[in-house]
Design an enzyme around this catalytic site. Structure first.
Site, PDB file in Angstrom:
ATOM      1  N   HIS A 162     -61.594  92.510 -60.963  1.00  0.00           N
ATOM      2  CA  HIS A 162     -60.608  92.622 -59.889  1.00  0.00           C
ATOM      3  C   HIS A 162     -61.210  92.131 -58.572  1.00  0.00           C
ATOM      4  CE1 HIS A 162     -58.321  95.861 -62.327  1.00  0.00           C
ATOM      5  NE2 HIS A 162     -57.729  94.686 -62.445  1.00  0.00           N
ATOM      6  N   GLU A 165     -62.649  94.361 -55.818  1.00  0.00           N
ATOM      7  CA  GLU A 165     -63.713  95.245 -56.303  1.00  0.00           C
ATOM      8  C   GLU A 165     -65.039  94.482 -56.370  1.00  0.00           C
ATOM      9  OE1 GLU A 165     -62.213  97.025 -59.933  1.00  0.00           O
ATOM     10  OE2 GLU A 165     -60.337  97.602 -58.957  1.00  0.00           O
ATOM     11  N   HIS A 306     -65.912  98.615 -62.315  1.00  0.00           N
ATOM     12  CA  HIS A 306     -64.765  98.521 -61.414  1.00  0.00           C
ATOM     13  C   HIS A 306     -64.969  99.517 -60.271  1.00  0.00           C
ATOM     14  CE1 HIS A 306     -61.804  96.202 -63.994  1.00  0.00           C
ATOM     15  NE2 HIS A 306     -62.750  96.480 -64.874  1.00  0.00           N
ATOM     16  N   GLU A 365     -65.827 103.300 -63.083  1.00  0.00           N
ATOM     17  CA  GLU A 365     -65.176 103.211 -61.770  1.00  0.00           C
ATOM     18  C   GLU A 365     -66.128 103.738 -60.693  1.00  0.00           C
ATOM     19  OE1 GLU A 365     -62.326 101.818 -61.188  1.00  0.00           O
ATOM     20  OE2 GLU A 365     -61.212 101.799 -63.091  1.00  0.00           O
TER      21      GLU A 365
END
Length: 395
Positions: A162, A165, A306, A365
């Protein structure tokens, strides 16, 4: 650092002379036959640079070597035409310098240009790195895979699926540099010896899956059709901080044939700054390259980095192997992140990887807050993530 072979030299001798593991020297010189080096042949010594030194009054090779705590013969090796008994004041000689510092600074807006420069510098310093272009982005940027190690266990990390990110690429690259330093300097990271991992694990890294998107978020739209279309998709706004997709407005982590239809039915139906899964799976060159890489490499485990949430997603439809739980619990222990088995979201790289290969796959994450996470979180995120990097090697 390049040196020239002399009569009687061997890679084993260079390993002892420069205190660098023999495996790293062998793998830095794959075109050299260790059993029959040729006089005058160029050999690369990883983890070293050279500096020029101007001879001062009273200098000798022994004095220079002693002051720098390097071997006398290492100076002689780099200065074959210099007579050590007839040094002249003002004469320039070459000194070997072992690299003991990071060249990667992840704590900055980490775009594709910085990544490329860092990769080039690391490859120059550590030629045992294997670097391969696995594909190209929509705009033609190289998608590089870095491989380090000899082991049959292949562990894969990737970052920046992404666009906003991008801090994940910076975290990966900074740790990669730390790992290379530990290997060449025979050092530990958090008390763990790194050199055994070199023979046990092959580390595969794609540090930036979505370089066009990262550059869009950090630098604004490029000139030409791609930039114009991105601006249109972004409703004319010059603020691209919310952009997750690739340059064509396709969310690369919603592009995989793992319940893709379920996600497609509830996501945007046309190009968007985020969440548009494409008109069908695997339409984008970035996602195709990553799928082909997984098929080619047979990863023993895969970690996709991420942001944000400080959680680790590790399951998909009950297809994950039992050992995934053991691994993710260790990830949670060393990072403080919360393992989460299932989530109502599909078609990601982790989902597809588990579905296709029945091997442990993880979406990690990093950090907390609103993407893109601010750089004042970098040091904290980096320290939390070191344990995960290490655990992925030994678990």
């Amino acid at each position: 650092m390049d040196i020239k072979v002399r009569n009687g030299d061997s890679l084993w001798y260079y390993s002892n002379l420069f205190n660098v593991p023999l495996d790293l020297i062998v793998d830095s010189n794959l075109d050299a036959d260790p059993s029959s080096l040729q006089i005058g042949q160029t050999i690369r010594i990883p983890g070293y640079q050279t500096s020029r030194y101007q001879v001062q009054s009273g200098d000798t090779f022994w004095k220079i070597a002693s002051e720098r705590r390097i071997s006398l013969d290492s100076i002689a090796l780099l200065n074959p035409s210099v007579n050590p008994r007839k040094l002249q004041v003002g004469q320039t000689i070459v000194i070997p310098v072992q690299v003991t510092y990071r060249v990667v600074d992840g704590n900055r807006p980490y775009d594709f240009n910085i990544l490329t420069n860092d990769l080039n510098e690391l490859y120059e310093l550590y030629p045992f790195i294997r670097r391969q272009t696995i594909g190209n982005s929509v705009m033609g940027k190289d998608l590089d895979e870095i491989q380090i190690g000899r082991g049959g266990k292949i562990v894969h990390w990737n970052g920046s699926f992404h666009a906003n990110e991008w801090i994940t690429s910076a975290v990966i690259m900074q740790f990669l540099n730390e790992y290379l330093l530990a290997l060449t300097n025979k050092e530990t990271i958090r008390g763990l010896e790194m050199n055994p991992f070199y023979n046990q694990v092959t580390l595969s890294i794609v540090p930036m899956v979505n370089p066009d998107g990262v550059n869009l978020v950090l630098n604004g739209p490029p000139e030409g059709n791609f930039g114009e279309e991105a601006s249109r998709i972004n409703s004319g706004s010059t603020d691209f901080s919310g952009w997750k997709a690739n340059i064509r407005g396709v969310d690369l982590n919603n592009q995989y044939p793992a319940k893709w239809e379920v996600d497609a039915a509830r996501k945007p139906t046309e190009p968007s700054p985020r969440d548009f899964p494409g008109y069908q799976p695997l339409t984008e060159p970035e996602t195709v390259a990553m799928a082909e890489l997984a098929r080619d490499r047979n990863f023993e485990k895969m970690l996709a980095f991420h942001t944000q949430g400080e959680v680790i997603f590790w399951g998909y439809e009950g297809l994950e192997p039992p050992r995934s739980m053991t691994i993710v619990n260790e990830f949670g222990r060393v990072s403080g992140y919360e393992p989460i088995r299932y989530v109502d979201s599909f078609s990601g790289y982790k989902d597809w990887f588990i579905q296709e290969f029945r091997q442990p796959g993880f979406t990690v994450e990093l950090g907390e807050g609103v993407n893109p996470l601010p750089l004042d979180q970098f040091d904290e995120i980096y320290q939390e993530t070191i344990g995960i990097f290490l655990a992925s090697l030994y678990m």
